[in-house]
Enzyme design. Structure first.
Site, PDB file in Angstrom:
ATOM      1  N   ASP A 108     -23.025 -48.475 -18.612  1.00 52.77           N
ATOM      2  CA  ASP A 108     -21.484 -48.095 -17.583  1.00 52.77           C
ATOM      3  C   ASP A 108     -21.938 -48.668 -16.193  1.00 52.77           C
ATOM      4  O   ASP A 108     -23.147 -50.601 -16.121  1.00 52.77           O
ATOM      5  CB  ASP A 108     -21.916 -46.917 -17.007  1.00 52.77           C
ATOM      6  CG  ASP A 108     -20.228 -46.150 -16.814  1.00 52.77           C
ATOM      7  OD1 ASP A 108     -19.313 -46.631 -17.340  1.00 52.77           O
ATOM      8  OD2 ASP A 108     -21.023 -46.059 -15.309  1.00 52.77           O
ATOM      9  N   HIS A 311     -17.206 -45.359 -25.059  1.00 54.36           N
ATOM     10  CA  HIS A 311     -17.863 -45.683 -23.961  1.00 54.36           C
ATOM     11  C   HIS A 311     -19.412 -44.961 -23.618  1.00 54.36           C
ATOM     12  O   HIS A 311     -20.313 -45.381 -23.169  1.00 54.36           O
ATOM     13  CB  HIS A 311     -17.294 -45.283 -22.556  1.00 54.36           C
ATOM     14  CG  HIS A 311     -17.777 -45.248 -21.305  1.00 54.36           C
ATOM     15  ND1 HIS A 311     -17.746 -47.295 -21.027  1.00 54.36           N
ATOM     16  CD2 HIS A 311     -18.500 -45.340 -20.453  1.00 54.36           C
ATOM     17  CE1 HIS A 311     -18.792 -46.156 -19.991  1.00 54.36           C
ATOM     18  NE2 HIS A 311     -19.003 -45.168 -19.160  1.00 54.36           N
TER      19      HIS A 311
END
Length: 334
Positions: A108, A311
């Site tokens: 991320d 994610h």
């Protein structure tokens, strides 16, 4: 804050004008070590599975709480969270530990930071691993303006530019709701992945609801059919930590996206070290397609697709991520 479950002892380093908390495991003689850099809203604790697996494999591993997070200082000025500071923090951590070069692994927002390391500090980087986050060319215009045009004013990164810090207050007043909502496996998506170029690093479909503050404010876990990826004890680590620190430090990283863009014009964006890109099949914000064409900027690149992962890849599919890191590290660096 109590000690995070399953983590090595917390240590501290003075680096780049702040005190940084970090966790270390594995043999001190191993070279080059792997530095694991988390994203938003996360912590070094997000790497708990990899820390143990890498150390058990004889690899030295170091995971910091990055600037603004957890046990690390949270400076007040927004400009203190630009990429110059974030990369220099990691250089200072290497200096503190007397490490010449390291392999930087980032997920991320941590991915954006580690891809910057070989551009800004090439003599300290042995290799780079991006997890979900690709390395991209410099945007043709201010990335906030691009995202506002593509996704609208309610898109979370656009909202994060609010100087009144309303998103910070929404998350900070609903900490358990925030992690209850975010840390879940996605349901199968019906909308096709976006074919448009990533907007400031975000390759989501324009039809995706990215108004995260409002989603959290309205969130009802009883109506959520997605499966949590954290145990109750693991979730409590995040809740307890962010209840203490708030969210502003991490959100300030986003408030520097225009500044980072303005100040990167003279950088050569080519990455000239061995690199690995780990992609998650079901990440709606950073889909595998976001990494298409990376080879133009990263000549020595390998790619690996983790299936059935959203994610939070290193927490959703920890065994596969750890195994790939170990295999690639041994093959490329001995």
């Amino acid at each position: 804050m109590s000690d995070p479950i399953g983590m090595p002892p917390l240590q501290f380093a003075q680096t780049n004008g702040i005190r940084m908390g970090f966790y270390e495991a594995g043999p001190a003689t191993d070279r080059p070590p792997m530095i694991l850099c988390h994203g938003w809203p996360e912590l070094a604790f997000s790497w708990r599975h990899q820390i143990k697996a890498l150390a058990d494999a004889g690899i030295r591993v170091i995971a910091p709480d990055q600037r603004g997070y957890g046990a690390t200082d949270r400076p007040e000025p927004v400009e203190a969270y630009d990429l110059e500071h974030l990369t220099a923090d990691l250089v200072g951590l290497l200096d503190h530990l007397a490490i010449d070069k390291a392999i930087f692994v980032g997920h991320d927002w941590g991915g954006f930071v580690v891809w910057q390391m070989p551009l800004r500090h090439p003599d300290r980087v042995a290799g780079v691993v991006g997890i979900n986050t690709p390395h991209l060319p410099r945007a043709p215009a201010d990335p906030i303006a691009i995202m506002r045009k593509r996704f609208g004013d309610m898109m979370y990164i656009v909202q994060f530019q609010d100087p009144a810090r309303e998103p910070d207050r929404i998350f900070g007043s609903r900490v358990e709701q925030t992690f209850d909502a975010f840390m879940r496996k996605p349901l199968p998506r019906n909308d096709p992945p976006s074919t448009e170029p990533p907007a400031g690093g975000i390759a989501a479909s324009p039809s995706l609801n990215l108004a995260f503050p409002q989603m959290i404010a309205a969130y009802d876990p009883a109506q959520d059919k997605r499966r949590p990826i954290l145990s109750d004890d693991e979730k409590q680590v995040f809740v307890e930590t962010f209840s203490h620190t708030g969210f502003t430090g991490g959100i300030n990283w986003y408030r520097n996206m225009t500044r980072n863009w303005l100040r990167s014009e003279e950088l050569d964006h080519t990455v000239r070290v061995p690199s690995l890109m780990i992609m998650a099949e079901n990440d709606a914000v950073l889909p595998p397609s976001a990494a298409d064409g990376m080879e133009k900027l990263v000549p020595d690149l390998e790619k690996h697709l983790v299936r059935d992962s959203g994610h939070w890849t290193q927490q959703e599919q920890p065994e596969e991520v750890s195994a790939k890191l170990i295999e690639w590290r041994r093959r490329r660096f001995g």
